[in-house]
Design an enzyme around this catalytic site. Structure first.
Site, PDB file in Angstrom:
ATOM      1  N   ASP A  11       0.869  -1.179   0.000  1.00  0.00           N
ATOM      2  CA  ASP A  11       0.000   0.000   0.000  1.00  0.00           C
ATOM      3  C   ASP A  11       0.903   1.226   0.000  1.00  0.00           C
ATOM      4  O   ASP A  11       1.667   1.446   0.950  1.00  0.00           O
ATOM      5  CB  ASP A  11      -0.900  -0.005   1.241  1.00  0.00           C
ATOM      6  CG  ASP A  11      -2.091   0.915   1.096  1.00  0.00           C
ATOM      7  OD1 ASP A  11      -2.101   1.720   0.151  1.00  0.00           O
ATOM      8  OD2 ASP A  11      -2.996   0.848   1.935  1.00  0.00           O
ATOM      9  N   ASP A 105      -2.609   2.326  -6.184  1.00  0.00           N
ATOM     10  CA  ASP A 105      -1.573   2.351  -5.147  1.00  0.00           C
ATOM     11  C   ASP A 105      -1.585   1.131  -4.238  1.00  0.00           C
ATOM     12  O   ASP A 105      -0.964   1.151  -3.174  1.00  0.00           O
ATOM     13  CB  ASP A 105      -1.716   3.615  -4.298  1.00  0.00           C
ATOM     14  CG  ASP A 105      -3.068   3.693  -3.601  1.00  0.00           C
ATOM     15  OD1 ASP A 105      -3.994   2.969  -4.012  1.00  0.00           O
ATOM     16  OD2 ASP A 105      -3.187   4.474  -2.644  1.00  0.00           O
ATOM     17  N   GLU A 106      -2.251   0.057  -4.640  1.00  0.00           N
ATOM     18  CA  GLU A 106      -2.411  -1.076  -3.733  1.00  0.00           C
ATOM     19  C   GLU A 106      -2.481  -2.370  -4.534  1.00  0.00           C
ATOM     20  O   GLU A 106      -3.114  -2.428  -5.579  1.00  0.00           O
ATOM     21  CB  GLU A 106      -3.692  -0.884  -2.919  1.00  0.00           C
ATOM     22  CG  GLU A 106      -3.924  -1.893  -1.828  1.00  0.00           C
ATOM     23  CD  GLU A 106      -5.215  -1.630  -1.072  1.00  0.00           C
ATOM     24  OE1 GLU A 106      -5.489  -2.395  -0.128  1.00  0.00           O
ATOM     25  OE2 GLU A 106      -5.954  -0.692  -1.432  1.00  0.00           O
TER      26      GLU A 106
END
Length: 456
Positions: A11, A105-106
């Site tokens: 993350d 973003d993950e």
């Protein structure tokens, strides 16, 4: 469940805001809030410095401004975020063929399938190297969780924030989860959490003690079985490689409702072009064009038209979107517009423009074509003073070079001239129609990437 912590969850830390701080030296270490800046805007992401004041994602922007009046408020730059995301996902795919992106973003990564980790020590080394590689390539930080299941890996990455690494060793899961809030578990939102709290269940340990039958009685069969399994740290969900994209779309919410029908039509054309840009960027085409209209009273209408074959032709998408708009009543005003394409493929149909005309009726299409020059001329009449300068976006000045917009209004735009590789720059103000000032493409966040590009 596995016997080694070989599922990794990454993350990126405060991703949008961290990217803006990396790009803008004057904002490093300061409160930064990224999101829609109009009266209806919401916070997309904020820096950790802004979170100290109580600002958080999905908060109305007006509330964020009250809590942190001195923060920097910026409009998202999704182009640079996607570029950085692609760099990060490339690093993950170098570790394993099984990468499951959840957002820009993950992502989850299965390290076992590629032999990238087989026990606690090798998993920790892989996680540490990944974090170092992300910093070297992007200039940003990411938090890494490693565990024997997806649920636990995600919990571990939350514990690692910001800029850390946490490994949950197999055999310790129940002891770790026990004292945690039930809200820690995936799928337990505010409503389910409140329902469980009224039943006297607030921790994961209390969930396990309640038993499966009681949980089924409280929240239903499917959810009850799932909750009980998670309370016992059971999660056999595999890491699934990148899911197929089902649609590509863009939409805009307007600070002030649009009442002028011509303006609505121009906005739809602009959104159609943006949608095609995104479609082509993904190497895709699509058969079904979708128009979304949210009216002044919050009622939302969607209209769609399916073509005879997939297209990535902007003229075809514009025509279809315009036809769809003809059937929508925009009296009273429009607060949101969107254009999307579904039925995706990785090829285009030959001579689709002619097919689209035939599907809609040759006469109607020809009449629409005859009207296009008038539409173009109306666009040409927009005065230069109406150029928009979104806060945070990149600009270039003929004399002062690269910079970013700090703010604009009353016919003026304020620019700070700095780059990701400079120190904090100077601020200057110009007329919004200054011919020497123009929008610019974002610069890479890491200077080495820029030099590699220039060498190529």
């Amino acid at each position: 469940m596995r016997t080694a912590p070989t599922i990794l969850h990454l993350d990126m830390d405060a991703f949008f805001a961290s990217a803006e701080q990396a790009a803008k030296p004057s904002l490093r270490g300061k409160a930064v809030v990224v999101g829609g800046l109009g009266p209806r805007g919401v916070v997309a992401t904020c820096s950790y410095e802004a979170r100290v004041f109580g600002v958080h994602s999905a908060m109305p922007m007006a509330q964020a401004r009250r809590l942190a009046p001195n923060a920097a408020y910026l409009v998202p730059r999704f182009g640079i975020y996607r570029e950085v995301s692609e760099q990060v996902m490339g690093l993950l795919r170098a570790l394993s063929p099984l990468v499951e992106p959840l957002s820009l973003d993950e992502a989850f990564v299965d390290l076992e399938v590629a032999g990238a980790a087989w026990d606690e020590a090798s998993a920790r080394l892989t996680g540490a190297k990944l974090r170092a590689d992300i910093r070297a390539v992007t200039g940003l930080t990411g938090s890494v969780g490693l565990a024997a299941s997806k649920m636990l890996a995600k919990i571990a990455s939350e514990q690692a924030k910001p800029d850390g690494l946490v490994v949950i060793e197999p055999g310790t899961e129940r002891a770790l989860l026990g004292p945690m809030s039930v809200r820690t578990l995936p799928g337990v939102g505010p409503a389910t959490g409140d329902h469980l709290r009224r039943a006297g269940i607030t921790t994961v340990e209390e969930l396990a003690e309640a038993g499966e039958d009681e949980l089924v009685r409280l929240v239903g069969k499917a959810h009850g079985h799932s909750l009980y399994a998670m309370a016992l740290a059971h999660d056999d969900r595999p890491v699934v490689a990148e899911r197929e994209t089902k649609s590509v779309s863009v939409e805009d919410t307007y600070d002030v409702d649009i009442h002028d029908r011509t303006r609505v039509g121009l906005e739809v054309q602009r959104l159609a072009d943006r949608c095609v840009q995104r479609l082509r960027g993904a190497g895709l085409s699509g058969r079904t064009i979708v128009l979304k209209v949210r009216r002044y009273d919050f009622s939302t209408l969607t209209r769609s038209e399916t073509l005879r074959g997939p297209t990535d032709d902007p003229a075809v998408v514009r025509e279809a979107a315009a036809r769809l708009l003809e059937g929508v009543d925009t009296t009273g005003g429009v607060r949101l517009l969107g254009v999307g394409v579904t039925g995706l493929a990785d090829y285009t149909q030959e001579d689709l423009f002619a097919q689209a005309r035939a599907a809609a009726g040759e006469l109607a299409a020809l009449e629409h074509t005859e009207e296009e020059p008038a539409e173009e001329s109306s666009e040409e009449k927009v005065p230069p003073a109406e150029r928009r300068w979104p806060a945070g976006h990149d600009v270039r000045h003929a004399e002062f070079g690269h910079g970013w917009v700090q703010g604009s209004g009353l016919g003026r735009v304020t620019v700070r001239f700095e780059t990701p590789y400079s120190g904090p720059g100077r601020v200057r103000t110009f007329r919004t129609d200054d011919p020497e000032l123009e929008p610019a493409e974002p610069l890479p966040l890491v200077a080495e990437i820029l030099s590699q590009g220039s060498e190529g």
